[in-house]
Design a protein around this motif. Sequence first.
Motif, PDB file in Angstrom:
ATOM      1  N   ARG A  17      53.212  82.114 -42.163  1.00 51.60           N
ATOM      2  CA  ARG A  17      53.804  82.853 -43.278  1.00 51.60           C
ATOM      3  C   ARG A  17      53.803  82.016 -44.559  1.00 51.60           C
ATOM      4  N   TYR A  18      53.962  80.709 -44.399  1.00 46.98           N
ATOM      5  CA  TYR A  18      53.837  79.835 -45.562  1.00 46.98           C
ATOM      6  C   TYR A  18      52.414  79.872 -46.124  1.00 46.98           C
ATOM      7  N   GLU A  19      51.418  79.920 -45.250  1.00 47.55           N
ATOM      8  CA  GLU A  19      50.037  79.991 -45.707  1.00 47.55           C
ATOM      9  C   GLU A  19      49.777  81.303 -46.440  1.00 47.55           C
ATOM     10  N   ARG A  20      50.343  82.421 -45.945  1.00 45.77           N
ATOM     11  CA  ARG A  20      50.199  83.695 -46.641  1.00 45.77           C
ATOM     12  C   ARG A  20      50.901  83.649 -48.008  1.00 45.77           C
ATOM     13  N   ALA A  21      52.075  83.054 -48.033  1.00 46.43           N
ATOM     14  CA  ALA A  21      52.786  82.923 -49.312  1.00 46.43           C
ATOM     15  C   ALA A  21      51.994  82.054 -50.279  1.00 46.43           C
ATOM     16  N   LEU A  22      51.332  81.035 -49.754  1.00 48.45           N
ATOM     17  CA  LEU A  22      50.501  80.169 -50.593  1.00 48.45           C
ATOM     18  C   LEU A  22      49.349  80.956 -51.209  1.00 48.45           C
ATOM     19  N   TYR A  23      48.744  81.837 -50.402  1.00 45.16           N
ATOM     20  CA  TYR A  23      47.653  82.657 -50.927  1.00 45.16           C
ATOM     21  C   TYR A  23      48.165  83.613 -52.007  1.00 45.16           C
ATOM     22  N   GLN A  24      49.290  84.252 -51.765  1.00 45.35           N
ATOM     23  CA  GLN A  24      49.845  85.181 -52.757  1.00 45.35           C
ATOM     24  C   GLN A  24      50.213  84.450 -54.053  1.00 45.35           C
ATOM     25  N   LEU A  25      50.712  83.238 -53.901  1.00 42.24           N
ATOM     26  CA  LEU A  25      51.131  82.481 -55.076  1.00 42.24           C
ATOM     27  C   LEU A  25      49.929  82.060 -55.918  1.00 42.24           C
ATOM     28  N   LEU A  26      48.869  81.616 -55.258  1.00 49.16           N
ATOM     29  CA  LEU A  26      47.690  81.142 -55.986  1.00 49.16           C
ATOM     30  C   LEU A  26      46.832  82.277 -56.522  1.00 49.16           C
ATOM     31  N   SER A  27      46.980  83.479 -55.955  1.00 47.46           N
ATOM     32  CA  SER A  27      46.186  84.616 -56.427  1.00 47.46           C
ATOM     33  C   SER A  27      46.782  85.253 -57.675  1.00 47.46           C
ATOM     34  N   LYS A  28      48.011  84.921 -58.039  1.00 49.94           N
ATOM     35  CA  LYS A  28      48.619  85.482 -59.238  1.00 49.94           C
ATOM     36  C   LYS A  28      47.993  84.846 -60.486  1.00 49.94           C
ATOM     37  N   PRO A  29      47.758  85.622 -61.539  1.00 48.14           N
ATOM     38  CA  PRO A  29      47.219  85.023 -62.771  1.00 48.14           C
ATOM     39  C   PRO A  29      48.263  84.167 -63.471  1.00 48.14           C
ATOM     40  N   SER A  30      47.809  83.049 -64.019  1.00 57.58           N
ATOM     41  CA  SER A  30      48.693  82.130 -64.750  1.00 57.58           C
ATOM     42  C   SER A  30      48.100  81.898 -66.135  1.00 57.58           C
ATOM     43  N   PRO A  31      48.354  82.814 -67.071  1.00 60.46           N
ATOM     44  CA  PRO A  31      47.719  82.683 -68.396  1.00 60.46           C
ATOM     45  C   PRO A  31      48.245  81.533 -69.231  1.00 60.46           C
ATOM     46  N   SER A  32      49.523  81.202 -69.079  1.00 59.12           N
ATOM     47  CA  SER A  32      50.121  80.168 -69.920  1.00 59.12           C
ATOM     48  C   SER A  32      50.230  78.850 -69.159  1.00 59.12           C
ATOM     49  N   HIS A  33      50.427  77.777 -69.930  1.00 56.28           N
ATOM     50  CA  HIS A  33      50.574  76.446 -69.327  1.00 56.28           C
ATOM     51  C   HIS A  33      51.846  76.353 -68.485  1.00 56.28           C
ATOM     52  N   GLN A  34      52.922  76.957 -68.941  1.00 59.58           N
ATOM     53  CA  GLN A  34      54.181  76.900 -68.203  1.00 59.58           C
ATOM     54  C   GLN A  34      54.068  77.602 -66.854  1.00 59.58           C
TER      55      GLN A  34
END
Length: 521
Positions: A17-34
């Motif tokens: 479940r941590y690995e799935r959460a890791l995938y969901q977290l990294l798949s989100k767009p991060s347009p800003s530096h913060q």
Amino acid sequence: MDSVIEVQRQTHEEIERYERALYQLLSKPSPSHQQRLQTEHKTSQILDRIGSRVTALNGLYQDQDSRNVEIESLSASAKQEDLSEFYSRLVRIQEHYAKYPDSVAGGFELELAAFLEEGQEAEEEDEDEEQEDPIALLFSGEEAYGKYLDLYANHSTYNNIKNVGRRLAYLQYLDALIAAQNNPIHSELPKEVRLSRDYELYIKSLHAYLLSFTKRTQPLVDIDAAQAEAEQDFNRKWDAGELSEWQEAKSKIQSEAGTSEEGIWCAACQKHYAKQTVYDAHLTSKRHIKATAKQATSDVPPQNPNGTPSDAMPPPTSALLKSNGAKHRSAALYTHLATALLQSLVSTLNDTKSNVERRFSLTAREREQELMEQSKKPAPPPAAKGEGEEEEEEERIYNPLKLPLGWDGKPIPYWLYKLHGLGVEYRCEICSDHVYMGRKNFERHFQESRHAFGMRALGLPNTKHFHEITRIEDALALAERLKREGRHEIFEQETMEELEDDEGNVYNRKTYEDLKKQGLI
């Protein structure tokens, strides 16, 4: 105590479940530096939790005795109706929840929700309340959420080093650090400065700050492994004698120690003499004679003030060399490690220099306004790709006549276009044959920068006399005419203007000024 096999199963589930959460977290767009830095810190925390659970799971698999006992207890007994083990486990579960009635069964779910930000409904209800960002607390105001380096303290320490020579300004100090990508850091300093205690303390503090900043801004990079590799590279170069500037200092110590061994030691006086002539001259002195007599009558030889016995030589050269070499080795090591860190922070150093130069050009009011803008919440992320395409299709406007757009972003009506004469072209040769659409735009352009620049290029003033003049030939002819009329007006002013003296006599201006200069009036 929980079952060993159940603990293993639960640990496997948490890792997945941590690995799935890791995938969901990294798949989100991060347009800003913060947002990108927040995502990296959360990713680093999830990876730490996965690593700790993998270590614990490996320990459980290594404990074969506990697994065998658990498997035997779960195996079918000789009597099929024997449920004693089942009821004993049931009793333990009931006792646990009776002892801890308020325990939360889904603690792991809450931990995952905190990472994935599933509890945003509560945040939307409290929009007015400012939420503290734990990542922002890791950086100072000058670092601007990890965008820039805050090296003011290290800059002050550098300028306070003894015999450093010319004191560097902050921008020059940043240039010296940027130059570390090609050469070792502060290689321009004199050798005696780099071997001093002040430089060693400075380079240690600089390395500590760079290491801390790199860990805070690059949480997914294994900085410790990179530093260990850099230290191994330094040890190899140090042992091989490839570090010339530090090895020369080492050889200097060796040569000084070697010359000290070539001198002559007097056991009676407990003193070392560098030359034979000085040693021979001191043999007839009263001090040497008294010391020799005292040594002959005493069984125990007198002690050396420096701690060596009378029959011993001075402190060994190897010990002196080892202590001095170890001290210089520490400064050399931290210089090498700081250089390795600076090479990975070259882009950040360049951004820091650009930011300092930009801030020097701002006024106090502009700096306050910039701080207020930085304190505002970041804009929401952009909409999805499909939604953006639909909005673009909706905003696409039919404009076959190429009418200019109004204040609402839509084409103005055609009657208004004709009323203002926006279809009429006005060409200005002074403005490099630029075309202005409409009478209003044409009249306005005489006071704009483009027309003023063209008039300056012709050497003419941009006054009202040249209004409506668009050809260069006409402008030059008008300027010549105005020059002639201006001379005529000056002559008429001198002859037609009348002035009166104290006695009431009337003269024209030229005559009045001539008489006044002669002192007749």
